[in-house]
Design a protein around this motif. Structure first.
Motif, PDB file in Angstrom:
ATOM      1  N   GLU A  39       0.833  -1.199   0.000  1.00  0.00           N
ATOM      2  CA  GLU A  39       0.000   0.000   0.000  1.00  0.00           C
ATOM      3  C   GLU A  39       0.872   1.256   0.000  1.00  0.00           C
ATOM      4  O   GLU A  39       0.588   2.218  -0.713  1.00  0.00           O
ATOM      5  CB  GLU A  39      -0.928   0.006   1.216  1.00  0.00           C
ATOM      6  CG  GLU A  39      -2.026  -1.037   1.152  1.00  0.00           C
ATOM      7  CD  GLU A  39      -2.801  -1.159   2.458  1.00  0.00           C
ATOM      8  OE1 GLU A  39      -2.531  -0.385   3.405  1.00  0.00           O
ATOM      9  OE2 GLU A  39      -3.674  -2.038   2.536  1.00  0.00           O
ATOM     10  N   GLN A  43       1.104   4.123  -2.875  1.00  0.00           N
ATOM     11  CA  GLN A  43       0.883   5.528  -2.533  1.00  0.00           C
ATOM     12  C   GLN A  43       2.053   6.390  -3.020  1.00  0.00           C
ATOM     13  O   GLN A  43       1.844   7.455  -3.596  1.00  0.00           O
ATOM     14  CB  GLN A  43       0.715   5.665  -1.025  1.00  0.00           C
ATOM     15  CG  GLN A  43       0.465   7.075  -0.556  1.00  0.00           C
ATOM     16  CD  GLN A  43       0.354   7.156   0.953  1.00  0.00           C
ATOM     17  OE1 GLN A  43       0.790   6.256   1.671  1.00  0.00           O
ATOM     18  NE2 GLN A  43      -0.222   8.229   1.433  1.00  0.00           N
ATOM     19  N   ASP A  46       1.862   6.699  -6.790  1.00  0.00           N
ATOM     20  CA  ASP A  46       0.826   7.657  -7.186  1.00  0.00           C
ATOM     21  C   ASP A  46       1.317   9.096  -7.005  1.00  0.00           C
ATOM     22  O   ASP A  46       1.045   9.956  -7.836  1.00  0.00           O
ATOM     23  CB  ASP A  46      -0.461   7.424  -6.404  1.00  0.00           C
ATOM     24  CG  ASP A  46      -1.169   6.140  -6.784  1.00  0.00           C
ATOM     25  OD1 ASP A  46      -0.828   5.562  -7.839  1.00  0.00           O
ATOM     26  OD2 ASP A  46      -2.043   5.691  -6.020  1.00  0.00           O
TER      27      ASP A  46
END
Length: 51
Positions: A39, A43, A46
């Protein structure tokens, strides 16, 4: 359950990145830790594409 088999330096860095206490990180199940790391990587990826 055994504590994770990672170096102290790695544990400290991971605890800071994942924003969890070091003690909690060391006793976190390995599959949960891997999920949280994935995760975090998504992140960061992104955020990198937004710039």
């Amino acid at each position: 359950m055994r504590p994770l088999q990672i170096s102290p330096e790695t544990a400290i860095k991971l605890a800071e990145k994942l924003n969890v206490p070091l003690e909690q990180l060391m006793h976190m199940p390995q599959h949960i830790l891997i999920q949280k790391m994935m995760e975090l990587a998504k992140q960061e990826e992104d955020e990198g594409t937004k710039e």
